[in-house]
Design a protein around this motif. Structure first.
Motif, PDB file in Angstrom:
ATOM      1  N   PHE A 223       0.817  -1.208   0.000  1.00 56.26           N
ATOM      2  CA  PHE A 223       0.000   0.000   0.000  1.00 56.26           C
ATOM      3  C   PHE A 223       0.856   1.265   0.000  1.00 56.26           C
ATOM      4  O   PHE A 223       0.401   2.334  -0.364  1.00 56.26           O
ATOM      5  N   PHE A 224       2.110   1.137   0.408  1.00 56.79           N
ATOM      6  CA  PHE A 224       2.977   2.307   0.494  1.00 56.79           C
ATOM      7  C   PHE A 224       3.997   2.381  -0.635  1.00 56.79           C
ATOM      8  O   PHE A 224       5.028   3.016  -0.519  1.00 56.79           O
ATOM      9  N   ARG A 225       3.665   1.746  -1.744  1.00 57.31           N
ATOM     10  CA  ARG A 225       4.518   1.844  -2.932  1.00 57.31           C
ATOM     11  C   ARG A 225       3.681   1.552  -4.169  1.00 57.31           C
ATOM     12  O   ARG A 225       2.605   0.974  -4.084  1.00 57.31           O
ATOM     13  N   ASN A 226       4.236   1.941  -5.311  1.00 57.19           N
ATOM     14  CA  ASN A 226       3.568   1.740  -6.586  1.00 57.19           C
ATOM     15  C   ASN A 226       4.647   1.794  -7.659  1.00 57.19           C
ATOM     16  O   ASN A 226       5.613   2.532  -7.526  1.00 57.19           O
ATOM     17  N   ARG A 227       4.475   1.028  -8.707  1.00 53.21           N
ATOM     18  CA  ARG A 227       5.447   1.053  -9.803  1.00 53.21           C
ATOM     19  C   ARG A 227       4.702   1.106 -11.123  1.00 53.21           C
ATOM     20  O   ARG A 227       3.890   0.230 -11.422  1.00 53.21           O
ATOM     21  N   VAL A 228       4.971   2.159 -11.891  1.00 52.27           N
ATOM     22  CA  VAL A 228       4.308   2.373 -13.173  1.00 52.27           C
ATOM     23  C   VAL A 228       5.324   2.853 -14.201  1.00 52.27           C
ATOM     24  O   VAL A 228       6.432   3.256 -13.858  1.00 52.27           O
ATOM     25  N   VAL A 229       4.918   2.833 -15.467  1.00 52.12           N
ATOM     26  CA  VAL A 229       5.709   3.470 -16.511  1.00 52.12           C
ATOM     27  C   VAL A 229       4.901   4.665 -17.007  1.00 52.12           C
ATOM     28  O   VAL A 229       3.737   4.532 -17.368  1.00 52.12           O
ATOM     29  N   CYS A 230       5.545   5.833 -16.982  1.00 48.90           N
ATOM     30  CA  CYS A 230       4.889   7.063 -17.425  1.00 48.90           C
ATOM     31  C   CYS A 230       5.464   7.472 -18.778  1.00 48.90           C
ATOM     32  O   CYS A 230       6.682   7.574 -18.947  1.00 48.90           O
ATOM     33  N   TYR A 231       4.565   7.715 -19.719  1.00 45.96           N
ATOM     34  CA  TYR A 231       4.956   8.115 -21.074  1.00 45.96           C
ATOM     35  C   TYR A 231       4.692   9.599 -21.323  1.00 45.96           C
ATOM     36  O   TYR A 231       4.783  10.044 -22.466  1.00 45.96           O
ATOM     37  N   CYS A 232       4.379  10.369 -20.303  1.00 51.47           N
ATOM     38  CA  CYS A 232       4.010  11.771 -20.533  1.00 51.47           C
ATOM     39  C   CYS A 232       5.174  12.546 -21.150  1.00 51.47           C
ATOM     40  O   CYS A 232       6.344  12.215 -20.971  1.00 51.47           O
ATOM     41  N   ASP A 233       4.807  13.583 -21.895  1.00 51.96           N
ATOM     42  CA  ASP A 233       5.837  14.368 -22.567  1.00 51.96           C
ATOM     43  C   ASP A 233       6.727  15.107 -21.579  1.00 51.96           C
ATOM     44  O   ASP A 233       7.900  15.367 -21.862  1.00 51.96           O
ATOM     45  N   ASP A 234       6.231  15.416 -20.372  1.00 46.22           N
ATOM     46  CA  ASP A 234       7.064  16.094 -19.371  1.00 46.22           C
ATOM     47  C   ASP A 234       8.142  15.164 -18.813  1.00 46.22           C
ATOM     48  O   ASP A 234       9.278  15.592 -18.597  1.00 46.22           O
ATOM     49  N   CYS A 235       7.808  13.905 -18.555  1.00 46.43           N
ATOM     50  CA  CYS A 235       8.828  12.947 -18.104  1.00 46.43           C
ATOM     51  C   CYS A 235       9.906  12.788 -19.177  1.00 46.43           C
ATOM     52  O   CYS A 235      11.098  12.753 -18.876  1.00 46.43           O
ATOM     53  N   GLN A 236       9.473  12.726 -20.428  1.00 49.29           N
ATOM     54  CA  GLN A 236      10.435  12.606 -21.522  1.00 49.29           C
ATOM     55  C   GLN A 236      11.297  13.868 -21.627  1.00 49.29           C
ATOM     56  O   GLN A 236      12.519  13.785 -21.795  1.00 49.29           O
ATOM     57  N   ALA A 237      10.681  15.032 -21.492  1.00 50.23           N
ATOM     58  CA  ALA A 237      11.426  16.291 -21.574  1.00 50.23           C
ATOM     59  C   ALA A 237      12.443  16.403 -20.440  1.00 50.23           C
ATOM     60  O   ALA A 237      13.561  16.907 -20.642  1.00 50.23           O
ATOM     61  N   PHE A 238      12.071  15.938 -19.254  1.00 47.60           N
ATOM     62  CA  PHE A 238      12.961  15.981 -18.085  1.00 47.60           C
ATOM     63  C   PHE A 238      14.249  15.205 -18.352  1.00 47.60           C
ATOM     64  O   PHE A 238      15.354  15.757 -18.267  1.00 47.60           O
ATOM     65  N   VAL A 239      14.138  13.943 -18.707  1.00 50.67           N
ATOM     66  CA  VAL A 239      15.353  13.141 -18.897  1.00 50.67           C
ATOM     67  C   VAL A 239      16.114  13.578 -20.154  1.00 50.67           C
ATOM     68  O   VAL A 239      17.352  13.557 -20.169  1.00 50.67           O
ATOM     69  N   ASN A 240      15.407  14.009 -21.192  1.00 51.23           N
ATOM     70  CA  ASN A 240      16.089  14.501 -22.393  1.00 51.23           C
ATOM     71  C   ASN A 240      16.858  15.785 -22.101  1.00 51.23           C
ATOM     72  O   ASN A 240      17.970  15.975 -22.592  1.00 51.23           O
ATOM     73  N   HIS A 241      16.278  16.671 -21.295  1.00 56.89           N
ATOM     74  CA  HIS A 241      16.957  17.921 -20.916  1.00 56.89           C
ATOM     75  C   HIS A 241      18.265  17.626 -20.185  1.00 56.89           C
ATOM     76  O   HIS A 241      19.253  18.341 -20.357  1.00 56.89           O
ATOM     77  N   LEU A 242      18.254  16.569 -19.387  1.00 53.42           N
ATOM     78  CA  LEU A 242      19.455  16.192 -18.634  1.00 53.42           C
ATOM     79  C   LEU A 242      20.439  15.381 -19.478  1.00 53.42           C
ATOM     80  O   LEU A 242      21.551  15.093 -19.036  1.00 53.42           O
ATOM     81  N   GLY A 243      20.029  14.989 -20.690  1.00 55.70           N
ATOM     82  CA  GLY A 243      20.873  14.142 -21.521  1.00 55.70           C
ATOM     83  C   GLY A 243      20.968  12.724 -20.975  1.00 55.70           C
ATOM     84  O   GLY A 243      21.982  12.053 -21.111  1.00 55.70           O
ATOM     85  N   HIS A 244      19.880  12.266 -20.356  1.00 52.43           N
ATOM     86  CA  HIS A 244      19.871  10.966 -19.674  1.00 52.43           C
ATOM     87  C   HIS A 244      18.841  10.036 -20.319  1.00 52.43           C
ATOM     88  O   HIS A 244      18.012   9.423 -19.634  1.00 52.43           O
ATOM     89  N   GLU A 245      18.923   9.924 -21.628  1.00 55.34           N
ATOM     90  CA  GLU A 245      17.945   9.140 -22.378  1.00 55.34           C
ATOM     91  C   GLU A 245      17.889   7.677 -21.957  1.00 55.34           C
ATOM     92  O   GLU A 245      16.897   6.992 -22.193  1.00 55.34           O
TER      93      GLU A 245
END
Length: 192
Positions: free
Chosen positions: A24-46
């Motif tokens: 109940f105190f954890r969850n694991r998902v895959v998020c495909y939102c454009d903001d998550c993609q922009a975050f890691v791309n901005h950091l160069g961490h594809e």
């Protein structure tokens, strides 16, 4: 089951622990939102993205998290002015995770920051969210068993209960109700 999971940045300067409590105190998902993609791309961490543009996110309550070293390297950004807080290690530009703000007890760790194998310690993803932003069609076996609506409804319920239970404190990403690193907005960098 592992009592604690460890997280760290790529160079090891930022480290911490996540108490591995019941399901109940954890969850694991895959998020495909454009903001998550922009975050890691901005950091160069594809490498944080799967082949379809998704980010594996391990969500826990804030009170389960402690930072053991390198807090001075934690920096906060937002993709848009009203976006969530996205935390990374400035020493090596490694994404660490996401928080909503100081009022909400949620920390979503980017799986690449977790040292242990999440498949073995936590189990498989529950499902995927924001699939319409994927960079190609996602096979059903990759999406996971839960629908977007079920994941969102489950997380909203957990967030409300976690908040009632006081699971938002302590929160190592905030002090006196403010982010420990002033968030900057990358939309402002682009002139938006």
């Amino acid at each position: 089951m592992t009592e604690f999971l460890n997280f760290q940045c790529d160079c090891g300067a930022v480290t911490g622990k996540v108490a591995s409590q019941g399901a109940f105190f954890r969850n694991r998902v895959v998020c495909y939102c454009d903001d998550c993609q922009a975050f890691v791309n901005h950091l160069g961490h594809e490498k944080s993205l799967n082949p379809y543009g998704g980010t594996d996110v391990f969500q826990v309550s804030a009170s389960q998290v402690s930072i053991t070293s390198g807090q001075e390297h934690l920096k906060c950004m937002k993709i848009t002015a009203k976006g969530v807080h996205r935390w990374y290690a400035s020493c090596c530009n490694a994404p660490i995770g996401n928080t909503i703000n100081a009022k909400w007890p949620l920390v979503g760790f980017i799986s690449t920051s977790i040292v242990e194998d999440l498949e073995k310690t936590v189990g498989p993803i529950k499902g995927s969210v924001f699939c319409k932003f994927a960079n190609q069609a996602i096979p059903n076996e990759v999406k996971g068993p839960w629908s977007h609506k079920r994941i969102v409804a489950t997380m909203l319920l957990k967030l409300v209960v976690w908040r009632i239970l006081g699971k938002g404190a302590p929160n190592p990403f905030y002090a006196a109700g403010k982010a420990i690193s002033k968030p900057y907005c990358i939309a402002n960098e682009a002139g938006d």
